[in-house]
Design a protein around this motif. Structure first.
Motif, PDB file in Angstrom:
ATOM      1  N   THR A 104     104.812 -57.292  10.032  1.00 48.34           N
ATOM      2  CA  THR A 104     103.807 -58.006  10.872  1.00 48.34           C
ATOM      3  C   THR A 104     104.744 -59.133  11.739  1.00 48.34           C
ATOM      4  O   THR A 104     106.145 -59.287  11.168  1.00 48.34           O
ATOM      5  CB  THR A 104     102.805 -58.563  10.157  1.00 48.34           C
ATOM      6  OG1 THR A 104     103.146 -59.716   8.806  1.00 48.34           O
ATOM      7  CG2 THR A 104     101.858 -57.545   9.226  1.00 48.34           C
ATOM      8  N   GLY A 107     106.027 -61.586   8.901  1.00 42.85           N
ATOM      9  CA  GLY A 107     106.438 -61.083   7.683  1.00 42.85           C
ATOM     10  C   GLY A 107     107.870 -61.771   6.818  1.00 42.85           C
ATOM     11  O   GLY A 107     108.555 -62.081   7.829  1.00 42.85           O
ATOM     12  N   GLU A 127     100.061 -60.288  14.400  1.00 41.77           N
ATOM     13  CA  GLU A 127      99.317 -60.978  13.502  1.00 41.77           C
ATOM     14  C   GLU A 127      98.144 -61.819  14.666  1.00 41.77           C
ATOM     15  O   GLU A 127      98.388 -62.281  15.725  1.00 41.77           O
ATOM     16  CB  GLU A 127      99.980 -62.182  12.821  1.00 41.77           C
ATOM     17  CG  GLU A 127     100.917 -61.329  11.626  1.00 41.77           C
ATOM     18  CD  GLU A 127     101.427 -62.377  10.656  1.00 41.77           C
ATOM     19  OE1 GLU A 127     100.807 -63.793  10.441  1.00 41.77           O
ATOM     20  OE2 GLU A 127     102.236 -62.014   9.967  1.00 41.77           O
ATOM     21  N   VAL A 132      97.597 -61.860   9.001  1.00 42.44           N
ATOM     22  CA  VAL A 132      97.624 -60.620   8.926  1.00 42.44           C
ATOM     23  C   VAL A 132      96.542 -59.958   9.748  1.00 42.44           C
ATOM     24  O   VAL A 132      95.429 -60.214   9.272  1.00 42.44           O
ATOM     25  CB  VAL A 132      98.135 -60.056   7.543  1.00 42.44           C
ATOM     26  CG1 VAL A 132      98.011 -58.513   7.707  1.00 42.44           C
ATOM     27  CG2 VAL A 132      99.583 -60.315   7.350  1.00 42.44           C
ATOM     28  N   ILE A 137      97.870 -53.585  12.122  1.00 45.32           N
ATOM     29  CA  ILE A 137      98.843 -52.753  11.313  1.00 45.32           C
ATOM     30  C   ILE A 137      98.504 -51.468  11.510  1.00 45.32           C
ATOM     31  O   ILE A 137      99.402 -50.455  11.721  1.00 45.32           O
ATOM     32  CB  ILE A 137      98.942 -53.092   9.878  1.00 45.32           C
ATOM     33  CG1 ILE A 137      99.215 -54.382   9.503  1.00 45.32           C
ATOM     34  CG2 ILE A 137      99.609 -52.258   9.058  1.00 45.32           C
ATOM     35  CD1 ILE A 137      99.182 -54.959   8.131  1.00 45.32           C
ATOM     36  N   LEU A 150     103.570 -55.548   3.520  1.00 39.54           N
ATOM     37  CA  LEU A 150     102.594 -56.572   3.777  1.00 39.54           C
ATOM     38  C   LEU A 150     102.722 -57.934   2.721  1.00 39.54           C
ATOM     39  O   LEU A 150     102.903 -57.843   1.504  1.00 39.54           O
ATOM     40  CB  LEU A 150     101.111 -56.212   3.477  1.00 39.54           C
ATOM     41  CG  LEU A 150      99.926 -57.098   3.628  1.00 39.54           C
ATOM     42  CD1 LEU A 150      99.923 -57.755   4.873  1.00 39.54           C
ATOM     43  CD2 LEU A 150      98.632 -56.265   2.927  1.00 39.54           C
ATOM     44  N   ASN A 152     101.390 -61.100   1.227  1.00 42.73           N
ATOM     45  CA  ASN A 152     100.029 -61.948   1.164  1.00 42.73           C
ATOM     46  C   ASN A 152      99.820 -62.614  -0.119  1.00 42.73           C
ATOM     47  O   ASN A 152      99.863 -62.099  -1.403  1.00 42.73           O
ATOM     48  CB  ASN A 152      98.711 -60.670   1.115  1.00 42.73           C
ATOM     49  CG  ASN A 152      97.528 -61.324   1.397  1.00 42.73           C
ATOM     50  OD1 ASN A 152      97.312 -62.147   2.192  1.00 42.73           O
ATOM     51  ND2 ASN A 152      96.535 -61.000   0.304  1.00 42.73           N
ATOM     52  N   ILE A 166      93.080 -55.653   2.178  1.00 48.59           N
ATOM     53  CA  ILE A 166      94.399 -54.791   1.377  1.00 48.59           C
ATOM     54  C   ILE A 166      93.990 -53.366   1.126  1.00 48.59           C
ATOM     55  O   ILE A 166      94.537 -52.236   1.623  1.00 48.59           O
ATOM     56  CB  ILE A 166      95.099 -55.304   0.486  1.00 48.59           C
ATOM     57  CG1 ILE A 166      95.691 -56.690   0.922  1.00 48.59           C
ATOM     58  CG2 ILE A 166      96.256 -54.671  -0.117  1.00 48.59           C
ATOM     59  CD1 ILE A 166      96.431 -57.768   0.038  1.00 48.59           C
TER      60      ILE A 166
END
Length: 355
Positions: A104, A107, A127, A132, A137, A150, A152, A166
């Motif tokens: 992303t 990221g 994003e 995110v 994505i 990803l 997070n 997710i």
């Protein structure tokens, strides 16, 4: 003249952090504001006489401790010299020339470097408001996509998406796309999210979840990362890991730290309290500060010039933050949370700059 292979020669060198000079306080590395568990320090001291030996390549006590705390199978756990080693080996195992690794906008930057090492393309999905977006994505996935990576909570944004998002992402990806969820800062958000929901995705055989001891546990210097892998994927990644990758003291420290959950939670709570007070102070100065679920705060200034002016003023006072130009956020600074007096000094400097 001896030259490296073309794809390595084309890569930029790893950007080492500017740690400043003597007397500088670094708020640039996302290190813990608080020391590791005393039990971890004691454990390291207890094994110093074992240093003539190689470390156990199976990390048995460490895996057992992680498995007990997180309710996962020890057989699915791999440990690395920081999560960077695990990420690099995972990409080398499953990605090659012409393949895509999808991340992303903001990221973890090392994933791009690891992709370049195997001549794969690193592609960024957008994003939304520094957060995110699962929809973006999914829209960016192509037939060439082999891994979706990803973070997070996110670094350097500090933002968080719900575990349900997710799970939605995983359910809408092709089965031949590997999802890697980097939860380096998850201990700062576990109180509001059930981590078991994400760990359970590993059972599908197409998802890896990674964590680290470098942040909440205060063991950045020990270099210990870990992940939960489907067994088939773990077998391939282990082929690429250094078989003695985590030192004897590091294994001992990480094991003791994992078993001392009370100390970790106290460190996280203390960090979060200082973080939230600092963030509110920054917002009171007119800065845009996303809600952070990590041990750092991202501050967005009115312009790149104002951010640079603030950075210079902070440096003049021996306070070093991380510029975000490398992420395309040249109007931002990122501040690792330190002890409260240090963060109060930062607010005072920023107030003078912005007044």
């Amino acid at each position: 003249m001896i030259r490296s292979v073309p794809h390595v020669e084309a890569m930029a060198a790893y950007a080492l952090a500017d740690l400043g000079g003597a007397g500088t306080i670094s708020l640039a590395q996302n290190e813990s504001a608080f020391p590791a568990s005393p039990a971890a320090v004691k454990a390291a001291q207890a094994v110093l006489n074992d240093m003539p030996l190689y470390p156990d390549p199976d990390w048995p006590e460490l895996r057992a401790a992680i498995a007990q705390v997180h309710g996962v199978s020890a057989e699915n756990i791999l440990c690395g010299a920081g999560s960077m080693e695990l990420i690099g080996c995972l990409i080398r195992a499953y990605v090659g020339p012409g393949d895509h690794v999808l991340g992303t906008d903001y990221g973890y930057a090392y994933v791009a470097s690891a992709s370049a090492q195997v001549q794969a393309a690193y592609v960024k999905a957008q994003e939304v408001d520094l957060t995110v977006s699962v929809d973006d994505i999914l829209a960016a996935v192509t037939p060439a996509t082999k891994i979706v990576f990803l973070c997070n909570p996110g670094n350097p944004t500090g933002t968080l998406i719900a575990n349900s998002e997710i799970i939605r992402l995983r359910e809408n990806l092709r089965s031949d796309v590997l999802l890697v969820v980097d939860q380096a800062y998850a201990e700062f958000s576990d109180a509001r999210e059930d981590p078991a929901e994400v760990f359970a995705l590993v059972d599908r055989g197409d998802t890896v979840v990674m964590r680290t001891f470098s942040k909440a546990y205060g063991l950045a210097g020990a270099r210990v990362g870990w992940g939960v892998f489907p067994q088939a994927i773990a077998g391939e990644v282990r082929k690429l890991l250094n078989p003695n990758n985590v030192s004897i003291p590091s294994q001992a420290m990480a094991t003791a730290a994992m078993r001392d959950q009370a100390h970790m939670r106290d460190s996280v709570a203390s960090t979060a309290a200082i973080r939230d007070e600092f963030a509110e102070g920054c917002r009171g100065l007119g800065l845009h500060v996303p809600q952070s679920h990590t041990n750092f705060v991202l501050m967005r200034f009115a312009s790149t010039e104002v951010a640079q002016k603030a950075d210079a003023a902070l440096r003049a006072e021996g306070l070093l933050m991380r510029g975000m130009g490398g992420y395309g956020l040249s109007d931002c600074l990122r501040a690792t949370i330190c002890e409260k007096p240090v963060m109060d000094r930062c607010i005072s400097v920023l107030k003078e700059v912005l007044s």
